[in-house]
Scaffold this motif. Structure first.
Motif, mmCIF file in Angstrom:
data_model
loop_
_atom_site.group_PDB
_atom_site.id
_atom_site.type_symbol
_atom_site.label_atom_id
_atom_site.label_comp_id
_atom_site.label_asym_id
_atom_site.label_seq_id
_atom_site.Cartn_x
_atom_site.Cartn_y
_atom_site.Cartn_z
ATOM 1 N N TRP A 155 0.755 3.782 -14.239
ATOM 2 C CA TRP A 155 0.490 4.553 -13.027
ATOM 3 C C TRP A 155 -0.952 5.036 -12.941
ATOM 4 N N TYR B 33 -3.048 2.324 -11.647
ATOM 5 C CA TYR B 33 -2.685 2.136 -10.241
ATOM 6 C C TYR B 33 -3.340 3.224 -9.369
ATOM 7 N N LEU B 34 -3.220 4.482 -9.837
ATOM 8 C CA LEU B 34 -3.774 5.587 -9.040
ATOM 9 C C LEU B 34 -5.302 5.527 -9.017
ATOM 10 N N LYS C 71 -6.187 3.084 -6.478
ATOM 11 C CA LYS C 71 -5.911 3.622 -5.134
ATOM 12 C C LYS C 71 -6.960 4.654 -4.729
ATOM 13 N N GLN C 72 -7.438 5.435 -5.739
ATOM 14 C CA GLN C 72 -8.443 6.446 -5.404
ATOM 15 C C GLN C 72 -9.796 5.802 -5.098
ATOM 16 N N PRO D 91 -8.735 3.360 -1.326
ATOM 17 C CA PRO D 91 -7.544 3.973 -0.720
ATOM 18 C C PRO D 91 -6.880 3.048 0.293
ATOM 19 N N THR D 92 -5.560 3.147 0.353
ATOM 20 C CA THR D 92 -4.779 2.365 1.313
ATOM 21 C C THR D 92 -5.248 2.667 2.734
ATOM 22 N N LYS E 260 -9.263 17.348 -6.345
ATOM 23 C CA LYS E 260 -7.885 16.893 -6.562
ATOM 24 C C LYS E 260 -7.151 17.758 -7.584
ATOM 25 N N ARG F 145 -5.095 20.213 -7.363
ATOM 26 C CA ARG F 145 -3.662 20.415 -7.123
ATOM 27 C C ARG F 145 -2.877 19.127 -7.338
ATOM 28 N N GLU F 146 -3.515 17.982 -6.990
ATOM 29 C CA GLU F 146 -2.825 16.704 -7.220
ATOM 30 C C GLU F 146 -2.655 16.456 -8.719
ATOM 31 N N LEU G 88 0.165 18.424 -9.735
ATOM 32 C CA LEU G 88 1.405 17.766 -9.302
ATOM 33 C C LEU G 88 1.795 16.660 -10.287
ATOM 34 N N LEU G 89 0.784 15.864 -10.693
ATOM 35 C CA LEU G 89 1.061 14.761 -11.621
ATOM 36 C C LEU G 89 1.662 15.309 -12.913
#
Lengths: 411, 220
Positions: free
Chosen positions: A3, A6-7, A10-11, A14-15, A295, A297-298, A301-302
């Protein structure tokens, strides 16, 4: 794919976003650094390569020199011919002479060459710009291009040669008569010093001018392809009896100070330009640190979802690595592309600044030499990727230290 | 009686505010059974969120014990499988679309397969976002984002869901819909729920209502 990789991807990409600005700027920084390094080291390598080629083309790969004069030139050459790896030999004698043409004096280094054998060792014919090497006899001379230009001498001009032997005669109250030689060739090697202060005569002329008799100063040696010149020089020294009072040196050993300076220059350029990559790495660090703060807070979250700190760190570290890898690839492409079109670029630039003639006159090259060594490219790639990955370490460490509960509280 | 999913005994937490010791939790006892929903209300600053973070294993209590399904292991590795968390601020990852955000909960535990993808799609369909699966969080409304967060919390089929004021950033109607959805899905999957909320009406919809007052839980 894990992950965190993957992240990280994505960062960076970004999609749904067509142009990832942060990624593009970071990659561009690394790419520019790598491209500059590739271009500079290749051009430096090109100059070095050309100079090395010129040394070998004018001196041979191995040179045997006597401590004084070598009286038995034929004996020495016969012995050299028995050494494994020796393909051909050619004797030479050398010294400084006074040269005068229409009242204009010069003091070039004169090389006496064996016209019949010299071509087997050094490709002298290739450097003749006017006239012919075959026309050189005991009454003629071949002069270098810039010397000819400064004297105003052309093919057919008759120049006067004053040797130290004439000075000796003067001491004995003998009449001082210079030797008159006809110019039958003009050569150009592509090196400022050689092209402005060297003249070629037959070995016999040189021996007469210096009163050497049948003696010579040394022998230039051509070795078999792909053989190491140092190895052959060592073999020759092993084969020469102490009484020969001569020693073989490879072209590398003979020019080791000059080669050291060349390598030092190249290393200095590499060292200085590496700072461009370091500066761009700092920019990557700064961007990733901002990203970590943004990021927070993200990241919390992780952690709440079950991510371990080392995985969070890997996510940011991988971004540095990926920026480094993509930037390095782009930089290699940019650098090699620029090198491919270097002559067009230089021509365009010199046309714009009307400096084409200056370039040729001072740098000897109308075309920019370049030689890209695989080892240099490997070193650049390794440095760039390692530095960029290190750039991601500080943000990664900071992200890993964030406790989920504190990160989530960061409103 | 159903299996105990969450057990807290004498949980205490103190913070320092300057030179002052502030005892936020003064010995909380709590039992939540499988499939049970429990609401916790309390004034702002009463320690509701702190209690939820302790129950989630995100922070350690100064004293007391905590067990998930009878086991005291509340570490990171177990957290991802045992419980799902819904926050007031959604915390969706902005670079990912709704489907990728839901799948992220599974990715962290290991590689995802076709079954995981299907579950994410099913959950998005259940929260009414099947058509918006490929939208980024910035393209979703607040209510939609919270529904994605609910789907993410349910992704790993947890035994317990902890929801920290999940309607705090939503209007009343959207908030009601999210609570209905959360309670309905928990009931359907027999997942225990601890809901921290200010909203008395939402609290009334759970099986048991508690209030955090003076650092301890009392029946509301």
């Amino acid at each position: 794919m894990p992950w965190y990789l993957y992240l990280a991807l994505k960062q960076l990409f970004p999609t749904g976003r067509k142009f990832p600005f942060f990624t593009a700027i970071s990659v561009l920084g690394v790419a520019l650094g790598v491209a500059l390094l590739v271009i500079s080291t290749s051009v430096m390598g090109g100059f070095g390569y050309e100079i090395r080629r010129m040394i070998v083309d004018t001196q041979g790969e191995v040179q045997v020199r006597g401590e004084g004069l070598i009286a038995d030139a034929a004996g020495l050459q016969a012995r050299l011919a028995t050494v494994p790896g020796v393909v051909a030999t050619t004797p030479f004698a050398e010294g400084v002479v006074g040269l005068q043409y229409e009242g204009k004096p010069a003091y070039p280094a004169m090389q006496g060459i064996d016209v019949n054998r010299v071509g087997q060792v050094v490709p002298l014919e290739r450097f003749i710009r006017a006239g012919r090497l075959d026309d050189l006899d005991d009454d003629s001379i071949i002069i270098s291009s810039k010397l000819a230009l400064s004297l105003g001498a052309r093919i057919g001009s008759r120049v006067e040669i004053y040797s130290p032997l004439l000075l000796e005669k003067l001491k004995n109250d003998e009449v001082l008569l210079p030797r008159e030689l006809r110019v039958v060739g003009i050569f150009e090697v592509g090196h400022q010093q050689l092209d402005s202060s060297v003249v070629l005569v037959t070995l016999r002329s040189m021996q007469e001018l210096y009163g050497l008799g049948a003696a010579i100063h040394g022998v230039n040696v051509k070795i078999a392809p792909k053989l190491d010149a140092d190895v052959v020089a060592t073999r020759i020294n092993g084969a020469l009896p102490p009484a020969a009072q001569a020693r073989a040196r490879s072209w590398m050993e003979a020019n080791q100070d000059f080669l050291f300076i060349l390598q030092l220059e190249k290393n200095m350029i590499f060292f200085l330009l590496t700072f461009i990559i370091i500066v761009s790495a700092f920019s990557v660090t700064s961007s990733l640190l901002i990203s970590v703060v943004r990021k927070t807070r993200e990241i919390g979250l992780l952690g709440a979802l079950g991510a371990r700190p080392v995985q969070v760190a890997a996510c940011f570290c991988f971004q540095g690595l990926l920026i480094g890898a993509v930037g390095t690839l782009a930089g290699l492409g940019l650098g090699l592309g620029t090198l491919h079109f270097r002559n067009e670029l230089v021509a365009g630039f010199t046309r714009l600044t009307a400096s084409e003639e200056v370039l040729v006159r001072f740098y000897q090259f109308s075309q920019l030499p370049a030689h890209t060594a695989p080892g240099d490219v490997g070193l650049i790639v390794a440095c760039s990727v390692v530095i960029s990955t290190l750039a991601g370490l500080l943000p990664a460490w900071r992200a890993a230290r964030l406790k989920p509960v504190e990160a989530l509280r960061n409103e | 009686m159903n299996e105990a999913i969450l057990t807290a005994r004498g949980v205490r937490k103190t913070f320092m505010s300057g030179d002052r010791r502030l005892e936020v939790l003064a010995g909380v006892d709590l039992d939540v059974a499988a499939g049970e929903s429990v609401s916790i209300r309390g004034e702002s600053g009463s320690g509701k969120s702190t209690l939820l973070q302790l129950l989630a294993g995100l922070d350690a209590p100064d004293a007391g014990t905590l067990a998930w399904a009878g086991e005291s292991d509340t570490g990171t590795a177990r957290r991802g499988r045992f419980l799902g968390i819904v926050f007031q601020s959604f915390y969706l990852i902005p670079e990912l679309n709704a489907r990728e955000n839901v799948l992220m909960a599974r990715r962290i535990l290991g590689p995802i397969d076709a079954a995981a993808r299907k579950r994410a799609d099913d959950l998005l369909a259940k929260v009414g976002l099947a058509e918006r699966a490929k939208h980024l969080s910035s393209q979703l409304s607040g209510g939609e984002r919270q529904r994605v967060a609910v789907a993410r919390a349910l992704m790993n089929s947890p035994r317990l869901i902890l929801a920290d004021e999940p309607t705090g950033n939503l209007d009343e109607r959207t908030g009601d819909a999210v609570i209905e959805l959360l309670l309905g899905l928990c009931a359907e999957t027999q997942t225990a729920l601890v809901l921290v909320t200010h909203n008395a009406a939402h609290a009334q919809k759970t099986h048991r209502q508690l209030v955090l007052r003076s650092g301890i839980l009392v029946h509301g």
